[in-house]
Design an enzyme around this catalytic site. Structure first.
Site, PDB file in Angstrom:
ATOM      1  N   GLU A  60       0.824  -1.208   0.000  1.00 11.02           N
ATOM      2  CA  GLU A  60       0.000   0.000   0.000  1.00 11.02           C
ATOM      3  C   GLU A  60       0.861   1.262   0.000  1.00 11.02           C
ATOM      4  O   GLU A  60       1.831   1.361   0.743  1.00 11.02           O
ATOM      5  CB  GLU A  60      -0.920  -0.007   1.227  1.00 11.02           C
ATOM      6  N   LYS A 119     -10.127   2.477  -2.245  1.00 15.14           N
ATOM      7  CA  LYS A 119     -10.295   1.901  -0.904  1.00 15.14           C
ATOM      8  C   LYS A 119     -11.633   2.328  -0.293  1.00 15.14           C
ATOM      9  O   LYS A 119     -11.947   3.512  -0.219  1.00 15.14           O
ATOM     10  CB  LYS A 119      -9.131   2.345  -0.019  1.00 15.14           C
ATOM     11  N   CYS A 137      -5.769  -2.867   2.332  1.00 14.11           N
ATOM     12  CA  CYS A 137      -5.467  -2.786   3.774  1.00 14.11           C
ATOM     13  C   CYS A 137      -6.698  -2.919   4.672  1.00 14.11           C
ATOM     14  O   CYS A 137      -7.151  -4.026   4.901  1.00 14.11           O
ATOM     15  CB  CYS A 137      -4.697  -1.496   4.064  1.00 14.11           C
TER      16      CYS A 137
END
Length: 291
Positions: A40, A113, A150
């Site tokens: 990331e 995300k 993540c």
């Protein structure tokens, strides 16, 4: 499928970080990798330890300089690359975005995300607008990729939706680590939970999971904490949660791992979780809480 994992220690020197990534990508390509997965926000430091409006100057458009560079690399080496960028969508509107390059250098797709944390040393809500592209797998020449990022890795709903939409594999570029005030037992519990929940996604959905984390200590510019030591431990597990490969906690790592995507079909025949889901009784899952 041969997958290249690149776990890297980053510094404030962005150009050096990218140069080292390119070197590792070339090494994986020489070893036969068909797809490369990066960590990331791989171009620089994990800047979310503080809230600083000047950091927005680091964001870039998509397409932009990074997509041009990694796209050229994907085309030259004829492989798929999963990147993770700080996207400037418009003035005042930014995302944490994974961009996937096809082996001809074009952008196969992107994922913004969806779950954005806001915890001490992880002040991501200050920087990132939650994604609005949904949980849509990205089709590539090597397979259909369920790319998440993540904090998304803690949510079984995200993994399930990617699976239901045809993902062959789940991929999580990651930046997670320890704060120094935690004792060793607590650190181990955190790392075990991180890996266990993702192995659970593999089991529940009958597919492989790839998680690539950064490594090394990064200081807190504000001095309010002792910074984060990212715990590395990048790994690949199979559709029964079995660990196929993993990286060390405290060292950079670059490896190529072969997996057999056909195992998903066999495992799903043994454990037909998708068949037995009670979709007629799941309406309440969309509620925040059931009082």
């Amino acid at each position: 499928m041969k997958i290249g994992l690149i776990q890297q220690r980053n510094t404030a020197n962005t150009e050096d970080n990218i140069d080292r990534l390119e070197k590792s990508i070339r090494k994986c390509a020489a070893e036969g990798a068909e797809i490369i997965v990066l960590q990331e926000l791989h171009n620089g430091l994990y800047f979310c330890q503080t809230e600083d409006t000047d950091i927005f100057d680091m964001a870039e458009t998509i397409p932009g300089p990074s997509t041009e560079r990694f796209g050229k690399l994907a085309k030259e080496l004829k492989l798929v690359i999963v990147t993770s960028l700080f996207e400037k969508r418009a003035p005042g509107l930014y995302h944490n975005t994974a961009v996937v390059f096809e082996n001809n250098g074009t952008i196969a797709g992107k994922y913004r995300k969806m779950h954005i944390p806001d915890d001490p040393a992880y002040y991501e809500k200050f920087y990132f607008t939650p994604g609005d592209l949904g949980f849509e797998p990205i089709k590539t020449s090597v397979g259909t990729l369920g790319v998440l990022v993540c904090w998304d890795q803690w949510y079984p709903e995200a993994a399930r939706l990617m699976t239901l939409k045809g993902a062959d594999i789940l991929i999580y570029p990651t930046a997670i680590g320890w704060e120094s005030s935690d004792d060793e037992r607590e650190k181990q519990r955190q790392q075990d939970a991180w890996q266990t929940v993702q192995r659970g996604h593999a089991v529940a959905n009958g597919l492989h999971v790839i998680a690539v984390n950064r490594v090394g200590h990064e200081t807190d510019p504000s001095g309010q904490t002792n910074g984060i030591r990212f715990w590395g431990h990048s790994f690949i597990c199979g559709p029964q949660g079995e660990i196929i490969a993993q990286s060390p906690d405290n060292e950079e790592d670059c490896k190529v791992v072969a997996i057999d995507l056909q195992r998903s079909e066999q495992v799903r025949r043994w454990w037909p979780f998708l068949r037995d889901r009670r979709i007629d009784a799941f309406e309440a899952i969309t509620k925040r809480y059931l009082d």
